[in-house]
Design a protein around this motif. Structure first.
Motif, mmCIF file in Angstrom:
data_model
loop_
_atom_site.group_PDB
_atom_site.id
_atom_site.type_symbol
_atom_site.label_atom_id
_atom_site.label_comp_id
_atom_site.label_asym_id
_atom_site.label_seq_id
_atom_site.Cartn_x
_atom_site.Cartn_y
_atom_site.Cartn_z
ATOM 1 N N THR A 129 15.178 -19.844 4.047
ATOM 2 C CA THR A 129 14.506 -20.932 4.761
ATOM 3 C C THR A 129 13.789 -21.878 3.819
ATOM 4 O OG1 THR A 129 12.498 -19.622 4.965
ATOM 5 C CG2 THR A 129 14.092 -19.464 6.772
ATOM 6 N N ASN A 130 13.659 -21.482 2.540
ATOM 7 C CA ASN A 130 12.948 -22.296 1.563
ATOM 8 C C ASN A 130 11.465 -22.452 1.908
ATOM 9 O OD1 ASN A 130 13.829 -23.141 -0.864
ATOM 10 N ND2 ASN A 130 14.242 -25.246 -0.257
ATOM 11 N N GLN A 131 10.935 -21.472 2.630
ATOM 12 C CA GLN A 131 9.526 -21.527 3.007
ATOM 13 C C GLN A 131 8.866 -20.174 2.752
ATOM 14 O OE1 GLN A 131 9.829 -22.768 7.075
ATOM 15 N NE2 GLN A 131 9.443 -24.905 6.537
ATOM 16 N N ALA A 132 7.555 -20.193 2.763
ATOM 17 C CA ALA A 132 6.818 -18.938 2.667
ATOM 18 C C ALA A 132 6.665 -18.364 4.066
ATOM 19 C CB ALA A 132 5.444 -19.203 2.055
ATOM 20 N N LYS A 133 6.947 -17.083 4.195
ATOM 21 C CA LYS A 133 6.835 -16.489 5.517
ATOM 22 C C LYS A 133 6.018 -15.206 5.414
ATOM 23 C CE LYS A 133 9.675 -14.605 9.228
ATOM 24 N NZ LYS A 133 11.017 -14.049 9.469
ATOM 25 N N PRO A 134 4.744 -15.252 5.826
ATOM 26 C CA PRO A 134 3.913 -14.047 5.768
ATOM 27 C C PRO A 134 4.505 -12.950 6.646
ATOM 28 C CG PRO A 134 2.594 -16.007 6.229
ATOM 29 C CD PRO A 134 4.025 -16.406 6.372
ATOM 30 N N ARG A 135 4.569 -11.740 6.128
ATOM 31 C CA ARG A 135 5.101 -10.611 6.898
ATOM 32 C C ARG A 135 3.961 -9.661 7.218
ATOM 33 N NH1 ARG A 135 10.468 -10.755 7.006
ATOM 34 N NH2 ARG A 135 11.473 -12.212 5.582
ATOM 35 N N ARG A 136 4.275 -8.654 8.038
ATOM 36 C CA ARG A 136 3.240 -7.674 8.353
ATOM 37 C C ARG A 136 2.864 -6.952 7.062
ATOM 38 N NH1 ARG A 136 5.772 -2.873 8.170
ATOM 39 N NH2 ARG A 136 8.020 -2.985 8.494
ATOM 40 N N LYS A 137 1.652 -6.391 7.038
ATOM 41 C CA LYS A 137 1.165 -5.767 5.809
ATOM 42 C C LYS A 137 2.102 -4.664 5.342
ATOM 43 C CE LYS A 137 -3.640 -7.033 5.960
ATOM 44 N NZ LYS A 137 -5.030 -6.639 5.775
ATOM 45 N N HIS A 138 2.288 -4.596 4.045
ATOM 46 C CA HIS A 138 3.114 -3.609 3.361
ATOM 47 C C HIS A 138 4.606 -3.822 3.556
ATOM 48 C CE1 HIS A 138 -0.707 -1.790 2.712
ATOM 49 N NE2 HIS A 138 -0.854 -1.456 3.981
ATOM 50 N N ALA A 139 5.012 -4.805 4.358
ATOM 51 C CA ALA A 139 6.450 -5.064 4.508
ATOM 52 C C ALA A 139 6.995 -5.643 3.208
ATOM 53 C CB ALA A 139 6.680 -6.046 5.660
ATOM 54 N N LYS A 140 8.272 -5.391 2.967
ATOM 55 C CA LYS A 140 8.875 -5.876 1.731
ATOM 56 C C LYS A 140 9.253 -7.346 1.848
ATOM 57 C CE LYS A 140 10.611 -1.780 -0.508
ATOM 58 N NZ LYS A 140 11.660 -0.763 -0.523
ATOM 59 N N TYR A 141 9.099 -8.054 0.745
ATOM 60 C CA TYR A 141 9.575 -9.428 0.689
ATOM 61 C C TYR A 141 10.890 -9.412 -0.084
ATOM 62 C CZ TYR A 141 5.139 -11.149 2.494
ATOM 63 O OH TYR A 141 4.058 -11.407 3.297
ATOM 64 N N LEU A 142 11.982 -9.602 0.661
ATOM 65 C CA LEU A 142 13.300 -9.527 0.035
ATOM 66 C C LEU A 142 13.889 -10.924 -0.112
ATOM 67 C CD1 LEU A 142 14.599 -6.524 2.145
ATOM 68 C CD2 LEU A 142 13.871 -6.454 -0.253
ATOM 69 N N ASP A 143 14.758 -11.064 -1.068
ATOM 70 C CA ASP A 143 15.458 -12.325 -1.288
ATOM 71 C C ASP A 143 14.501 -13.520 -1.354
ATOM 72 O OD1 ASP A 143 17.732 -13.684 -1.904
ATOM 73 O OD2 ASP A 143 18.194 -14.207 0.181
ATOM 74 N N THR A 144 13.596 -13.436 -2.289
ATOM 75 C CA THR A 144 12.627 -14.518 -2.464
ATOM 76 C C THR A 144 12.843 -15.190 -3.813
ATOM 77 O OG1 THR A 144 11.055 -12.987 -3.455
ATOM 78 C CG2 THR A 144 10.868 -13.355 -1.079
ATOM 79 N N ARG A 145 12.204 -16.315 -3.975
ATOM 80 C CA ARG A 145 12.167 -16.975 -5.281
ATOM 81 C C ARG A 145 10.723 -17.388 -5.540
ATOM 82 N NH1 ARG A 145 11.370 -22.404 -4.811
ATOM 83 N NH2 ARG A 145 11.928 -23.393 -2.836
ATOM 84 N N SER A 146 10.452 -17.806 -6.747
ATOM 85 C CA SER A 146 9.084 -18.187 -7.052
ATOM 86 C C SER A 146 8.893 -19.671 -6.783
ATOM 87 C CB SER A 146 8.758 -17.845 -8.507
ATOM 88 O OG SER A 146 8.668 -18.995 -9.296
ATOM 89 N N GLY A 147 7.736 -20.009 -6.203
ATOM 90 C CA GLY A 147 7.359 -21.413 -6.043
ATOM 91 C C GLY A 147 6.493 -21.836 -7.209
ATOM 92 N N ARG A 148 5.398 -22.531 -6.923
ATOM 93 C CA ARG A 148 4.521 -23.014 -7.990
ATOM 94 C C ARG A 148 3.625 -21.888 -8.523
ATOM 95 N NH1 ARG A 148 1.212 -27.247 -4.874
ATOM 96 N NH2 ARG A 148 1.215 -25.471 -3.467
ATOM 97 N N ILE A 149 3.171 -22.028 -9.729
ATOM 98 C CA ILE A 149 2.259 -21.039 -10.306
ATOM 99 C C ILE A 149 0.963 -21.715 -10.778
ATOM 100 C CG2 ILE A 149 4.056 -19.477 -11.118
ATOM 101 C CD1 ILE A 149 3.498 -20.559 -13.964
ATOM 102 N N ARG A 150 -0.027 -20.874 -11.027
ATOM 103 C CA ARG A 150 -1.276 -21.287 -11.678
ATOM 104 C C ARG A 150 -1.677 -20.149 -12.613
ATOM 105 N NH1 ARG A 150 -3.362 -25.036 -8.054
ATOM 106 N NH2 ARG A 150 -1.607 -26.455 -7.937
#
Ligand SMILES: [Zn+2]
Length: 317
Positions: free
Chosen positions: A147-168
């Motif tokens: 989706t090219n967006q950040a999608k908060p999941r329920r706590k402890h759920a895995k974030y799969l197939d992601t990429r990195s956005g901006r950093i600081r």
């Protein structure tokens, strides 16, 4: 340069009129035909009052933005055939354009973690095993690939197939709640989901959704992959380009790394931002640069005008 500074045609900063003549003897200057006020095409850019040819500045900015690892003063000296002092000043001044005071905070789902980075002392040869350590804190946005967006999941759920956005990234003096909270508050938008290693300094943070990722003895680079990837890229870059960071300039180097990382698909925009063509920055002098203690303090003093904003760091895929 003229077109870039005045895309809608010259406007005299003194009287607001538009009739102008270029000075033949001094090609950077334009004189208002109504008020006689002379305006330099480099005013407000990083090149102002520099005796170096503009082409030298353009080459330096080009090399610093297109070379994927950036350029040290030594490399620039070789490439441009200038003295080391000139090359050093060029890199320092261009690096100062790499902080955007109005940049938008990170948002959505954000990994936060700290890392120890070795730094080089004085002019001694850099030996990682024998160097001092500084503490760096970093944050990175986690974006879903489909989706090219950040999608908060329920706590402890895995974030799969992601990429990195901006950093600081920033140097902090310790792992205290105060240090960590100051960084998060300054760099991450309220309401964001923070993925952390569950360090005891995080729970005090208010205004965020905290999702600690301590999974038994699992290594942090597995549960927080993107911030660890950023740390390791930064370590490799600091060794490869600078043979180790110097403590005095750590903030400047971190800003350079973040600038390049967040704009890695927008190099042509970086070029103009570096030269100050898109910004109305107060130019920094040699003495400003070598006298200051805190590069970040000087950088924020150096300009409050908006720079080009790049909020989306990369396109899909
Ligand atoms: Zn005028």
């Amino acid at each position: 340069m003229f077109k870039r500074r005045w895309p809608d045609g010259f406007v005299c900063p003194a009287c607001g009129k538009r009739r102008v003549a270029a000075l033949k003897s001094r090609p950077r200057l334009h004189e208002c035909l109504d008020s006689g006020r002379q305006t330099s095409v480099t005013a407000g850019t990083v090149m102002h009052r520099s005796r170096l040819p503009l082409t030298t500045w353009f080459w330096a900015a080009h090399l610093m933005t297109t070379h994927s690892n950036g350029m040290s003063a030594l490399q620039l000296q070789d490439q441009l055939g200038v003295t080391y002092k000139t090359a050093w000043l060029l890199t320092q001044k261009l690096r100062r354009s790499m902080v955007d005071p109005d940049r938008e905070p990170l948002e959505g789902v954000v990994e936060v973690d700290q890392a120890e980075i070795a730094f080089r002392e004085g002019d001694t040869f850099f030996e990682p095993g024998n160097a001092g350590k500084i503490l760096v804190i970093g944050a990175v946005e986690i974006i879903e690939r489909d989706t090219n967006q950040a999608k908060p999941r329920r706590k402890h759920a895995k974030y799969l197939d992601t990429r990195s956005g901006r950093i600081r990234l920033a140097m902090i003096s310790d792992n205290s709640s105060a240090s960590i909270e100051a960084f998060v508050n300054a760099n991450v938008k309220r309401g964001a989901t923070l993925l952390t290693d569950g360090h005891k300094s995080y729970p005090g943070l208010t205004g965020y959704r905290h999702d600690p990722r301590v999974v038994g003895k699992m290594a942090a680079h597995i549960v927080l992959p993107w911030i660890h990837r950023a740390f390791s890229l930064m370590r490799r870059w600091s060794l490869g380009t600078y043979h180790g960071l110097r403590r005095k300039h750590v903030d400047t180097y971190l800003n350079e790394f973040v600038f390049r990382y967040n704009r890695r698909y927008y190099r042509h925009v970086s070029f103009e931002t570096l030269l100050g063509l898109a910004a109305d920055k107060e130019p920094a002098s040699y003495w400003d640069i070598i006298k200051r203690d805190n590069p970040r303090k000087s950088a924020s003093r150096a300009g409050s005008a908006p720079l080009l904003h790049i909020d989306e760091p990369e396109s899909a895929g």
